[in-house]
Design a protein around this motif. Structure first.
Motif, PDB file in Angstrom:
ATOM      1  N   ILE A  73       0.717  -0.996   0.202  1.00  0.00           N
ATOM      2  CA  ILE A  73       0.465   0.155   0.066  1.00  0.00           C
ATOM      3  C   ILE A  73       0.629   1.358   0.123  1.00  0.00           C
ATOM      4  CG2 ILE A  73      -1.158   1.625   1.775  1.00  0.00           C
ATOM      5  CD1 ILE A  73      -2.841  -1.518   2.464  1.00  0.00           C
ATOM      6  N   GLU A  74       1.926   1.067   0.507  1.00  0.00           N
ATOM      7  CA  GLU A  74       2.458   2.252   0.718  1.00  0.00           C
ATOM      8  C   GLU A  74       3.371   2.374  -0.359  1.00  0.00           C
ATOM      9  OE1 GLU A  74       5.739   2.760   3.687  1.00  0.00           O
ATOM     10  OE2 GLU A  74       4.198   1.953   5.763  1.00  0.00           O
ATOM     11  N   ARG A  75       4.228   1.996  -1.092  1.00  0.00           N
ATOM     12  CA  ARG A  75       4.519   1.716  -2.311  1.00  0.00           C
ATOM     13  C   ARG A  75       3.307   2.676  -3.480  1.00  0.00           C
ATOM     14  NH1 ARG A  75       4.980  -0.441  -7.051  1.00  0.00           N
ATOM     15  NH2 ARG A  75       3.563  -2.534  -6.753  1.00  0.00           N
ATOM     16  N   LEU A  76       2.177   1.567  -3.348  1.00  0.00           N
ATOM     17  CA  LEU A  76       1.167   2.546  -4.638  1.00  0.00           C
ATOM     18  C   LEU A  76       1.183   3.496  -4.037  1.00  0.00           C
ATOM     19  CD1 LEU A  76      -0.869  -0.846  -4.692  1.00  0.00           C
ATOM     20  CD2 LEU A  76       0.956  -0.811  -6.513  1.00  0.00           C
ATOM     21  N   THR A  77       0.789   3.551  -3.221  1.00  0.00           N
ATOM     22  CA  THR A  77       0.627   5.590  -2.595  1.00  0.00           C
ATOM     23  C   THR A  77       1.486   6.497  -3.415  1.00  0.00           C
ATOM     24  OG1 THR A  77      -0.784   4.986  -0.418  1.00  0.00           O
ATOM     25  CG2 THR A  77      -0.060   7.035  -0.560  1.00  0.00           C
ATOM     26  N   SER A  78       2.904   5.765  -2.543  1.00  0.00           N
ATOM     27  CA  SER A  78       3.894   6.494  -3.707  1.00  0.00           C
ATOM     28  C   SER A  78       3.939   6.456  -4.896  1.00  0.00           C
ATOM     29  CB  SER A  78       5.337   6.169  -2.711  1.00  0.00           C
ATOM     30  OG  SER A  78       6.296   5.805  -4.415  1.00  0.00           O
ATOM     31  N   VAL A  79       3.964   5.465  -5.605  1.00  0.00           N
ATOM     32  CA  VAL A  79       3.668   5.676  -7.342  1.00  0.00           C
ATOM     33  C   VAL A  79       2.474   6.563  -7.492  1.00  0.00           C
ATOM     34  CG1 VAL A  79       2.950   4.491  -9.197  1.00  0.00           C
ATOM     35  CG2 VAL A  79       4.683   2.935  -7.202  1.00  0.00           C
ATOM     36  N   ILE A  80       1.667   6.387  -6.615  1.00  0.00           N
ATOM     37  CA  ILE A  80       0.052   7.073  -7.382  1.00  0.00           C
ATOM     38  C   ILE A  80       0.699   8.901  -6.828  1.00  0.00           C
ATOM     39  CG2 ILE A  80      -2.335   7.956  -6.708  1.00  0.00           C
ATOM     40  CD1 ILE A  80      -3.084   4.969  -5.992  1.00  0.00           C
ATOM     41  N   GLU A  81       0.970   9.361  -6.018  1.00  0.00           N
ATOM     42  CA  GLU A  81       1.777  10.344  -5.560  1.00  0.00           C
ATOM     43  C   GLU A  81       2.759  11.076  -6.595  1.00  0.00           C
ATOM     44  OE1 GLU A  81       1.279  14.225  -4.157  1.00  0.00           O
ATOM     45  OE2 GLU A  81      -0.279  12.779  -3.072  1.00  0.00           O
ATOM     46  N   GLU A  82       3.527  10.160  -7.505  1.00  0.00           N
ATOM     47  CA  GLU A  82       4.134  10.404  -8.648  1.00  0.00           C
ATOM     48  C   GLU A  82       3.219  10.295  -9.976  1.00  0.00           C
ATOM     49  OE1 GLU A  82       7.546   7.635  -9.178  1.00  0.00           O
ATOM     50  OE2 GLU A  82       7.765   7.043  -6.483  1.00  0.00           O
ATOM     51  N   LEU A  83       2.783   9.958 -10.157  1.00  0.00           N
ATOM     52  CA  LEU A  83       1.551  10.514 -10.811  1.00  0.00           C
ATOM     53  C   LEU A  83       0.723  11.396 -10.519  1.00  0.00           C
ATOM     54  CD1 LEU A  83       0.348   6.276 -11.697  1.00  0.00           C
ATOM     55  CD2 LEU A  83       1.653   7.765 -12.842  1.00  0.00           C
ATOM     56  N   ARG A  84       0.332  11.792  -9.869  1.00  0.00           N
ATOM     57  CA  ARG A  84      -0.563  13.245  -9.156  1.00  0.00           C
ATOM     58  C   ARG A  84       1.027  13.767  -9.991  1.00  0.00           C
ATOM     59  NH1 ARG A  84      -3.074  11.767  -3.955  1.00  0.00           N
ATOM     60  NH2 ARG A  84      -5.160  11.010  -5.039  1.00  0.00           N
ATOM     61  N   CYS A  85       1.692  14.381  -9.412  1.00  0.00           N
ATOM     62  CA  CYS A  85       2.785  15.359  -9.945  1.00  0.00           C
ATOM     63  C   CYS A  85       3.255  15.231 -11.492  1.00  0.00           C
ATOM     64  CB  CYS A  85       4.173  14.610  -9.018  1.00  0.00           C
ATOM     65  SG  CYS A  85       4.749  15.313  -6.933  1.00  0.00           S
ATOM     66  N   VAL A  86       3.304  13.938 -12.052  1.00  0.00           N
ATOM     67  CA  VAL A  86       3.846  13.518 -13.429  1.00  0.00           C
ATOM     68  C   VAL A  86       2.594  14.499 -14.237  1.00  0.00           C
ATOM     69  CG1 VAL A  86       3.686  12.034 -15.615  1.00  0.00           C
ATOM     70  CG2 VAL A  86       4.932  12.309 -13.310  1.00  0.00           C
ATOM     71  N   VAL A  87       1.250  14.157 -13.662  1.00  0.00           N
ATOM     72  CA  VAL A  87      -0.019  14.377 -14.097  1.00  0.00           C
ATOM     73  C   VAL A  87      -0.108  16.150 -14.453  1.00  0.00           C
ATOM     74  CG1 VAL A  87      -1.906  14.920 -13.818  1.00  0.00           C
ATOM     75  CG2 VAL A  87      -1.275  12.674 -14.261  1.00  0.00           C
ATOM     76  N   ARG A  88       0.293  16.905 -13.041  1.00  0.00           N
ATOM     77  CA  ARG A  88       0.312  18.150 -12.654  1.00  0.00           C
ATOM     78  C   ARG A  88       1.620  18.803 -13.780  1.00  0.00           C
ATOM     79  NH1 ARG A  88       1.737  17.924  -7.546  1.00  0.00           N
ATOM     80  NH2 ARG A  88      -0.009  17.389  -6.743  1.00  0.00           N
ATOM     81  N   GLU A  89       2.698  18.014 -13.695  1.00  0.00           N
ATOM     82  CA  GLU A  89       3.669  19.012 -14.402  1.00  0.00           C
ATOM     83  C   GLU A  89       2.555  18.805 -16.230  1.00  0.00           C
ATOM     84  OE1 GLU A  89       7.395  16.575 -13.786  1.00  0.00           O
ATOM     85  OE2 GLU A  89       7.600  17.203 -11.994  1.00  0.00           O
ATOM     86  N   GLU A  90       2.409  17.314 -16.563  1.00  0.00           N
ATOM     87  CA  GLU A  90       1.885  17.575 -17.833  1.00  0.00           C
ATOM     88  C   GLU A  90       0.605  19.466 -17.943  1.00  0.00           C
ATOM     89  OE1 GLU A  90       2.375  15.863 -20.626  1.00  0.00           O
ATOM     90  OE2 GLU A  90       4.721  15.285 -19.793  1.00  0.00           O
ATOM     91  N   LYS A  91       0.181  18.902 -16.851  1.00  0.00           N
ATOM     92  CA  LYS A  91      -0.840  19.865 -17.410  1.00  0.00           C
ATOM     93  C   LYS A  91      -0.453  21.290 -16.910  1.00  0.00           C
ATOM     94  CE  LYS A  91      -5.396  18.165 -14.982  1.00  0.00           C
ATOM     95  NZ  LYS A  91      -5.932  18.202 -13.887  1.00  0.00           N
ATOM     96  N   GLU A  92       0.327  21.539 -16.420  1.00  0.00           N
ATOM     97  CA  GLU A  92       1.389  23.127 -16.325  1.00  0.00           C
ATOM     98  C   GLU A  92       1.675  22.903 -17.535  1.00  0.00           C
ATOM     99  OE1 GLU A  92       4.100  22.579 -13.228  1.00  0.00           O
ATOM    100  OE2 GLU A  92       2.257  23.361 -11.810  1.00  0.00           O
ATOM    101  N   ALA A  93       2.680  22.047 -18.375  1.00  0.00           N
ATOM    102  CA  ALA A  93       3.742  22.513 -19.233  1.00  0.00           C
ATOM    103  C   ALA A  93       1.834  22.354 -20.390  1.00  0.00           C
ATOM    104  CB  ALA A  93       4.475  21.042 -19.858  1.00  0.00           C
TER     105      ALA A  93
END
Length: 108
Positions: A73-93
């Motif tokens: 669960i911790e690993r998946l939570t961290s993957v989800i957080e990384e994906l959120r960051c990527v999505v946020r960066e993609e949106k900003e770009a």
């Protein structure tokens, strides 16, 4: 007269034998019952110990599994957080690119 006394004596003797047999039977029954109770307590103790070990084993297995799942669960939570960051960066770009495109469109 001796015939009656002998008959009476035989009856007394038989009654005495019968009482002794009944006493012996009662003693044997009591001994057997006590032995059975002891045996059943022993079996009960063995079963209790067996189930105690079985339950401890199940608890250990499930505790280990819970630990594994917590790690997952911790690993998946961290993957989800990384994906959120990527999505946020993609949106900003994307927003910057769209803004830049709109700026260039006004220049033409």
């Amino acid at each position: 007269s001796s015939g009656i006394n002998a008959e009476y004596g035989d009856e007394m003797y038989e009654r005495m034998l019968e009482e002794r047999i009944q006493e012996r039977l009662a003693a044997e029954k009591a001994k057997w019952r006590e032995g059975e109770e002891r045996r059943m307590r022993g079996l009960s103790g063995e079963l209790e110990e067996h189930y105690r070990k079985e339950i401890a084993s199940l608890i250990a297995t499930h505790t280990a599994r819970i630990g594994e799942l917590s790690g997952e669960i911790e690993r998946l939570t961290s993957v989800i957080e990384e994906l959120r960051c990527v999505v946020r960066e993609e949106k900003e770009a994307h927003t910057k690119t769209r803004g830049a495109l709109e700026d260039t469109r006004f220049h033409f």
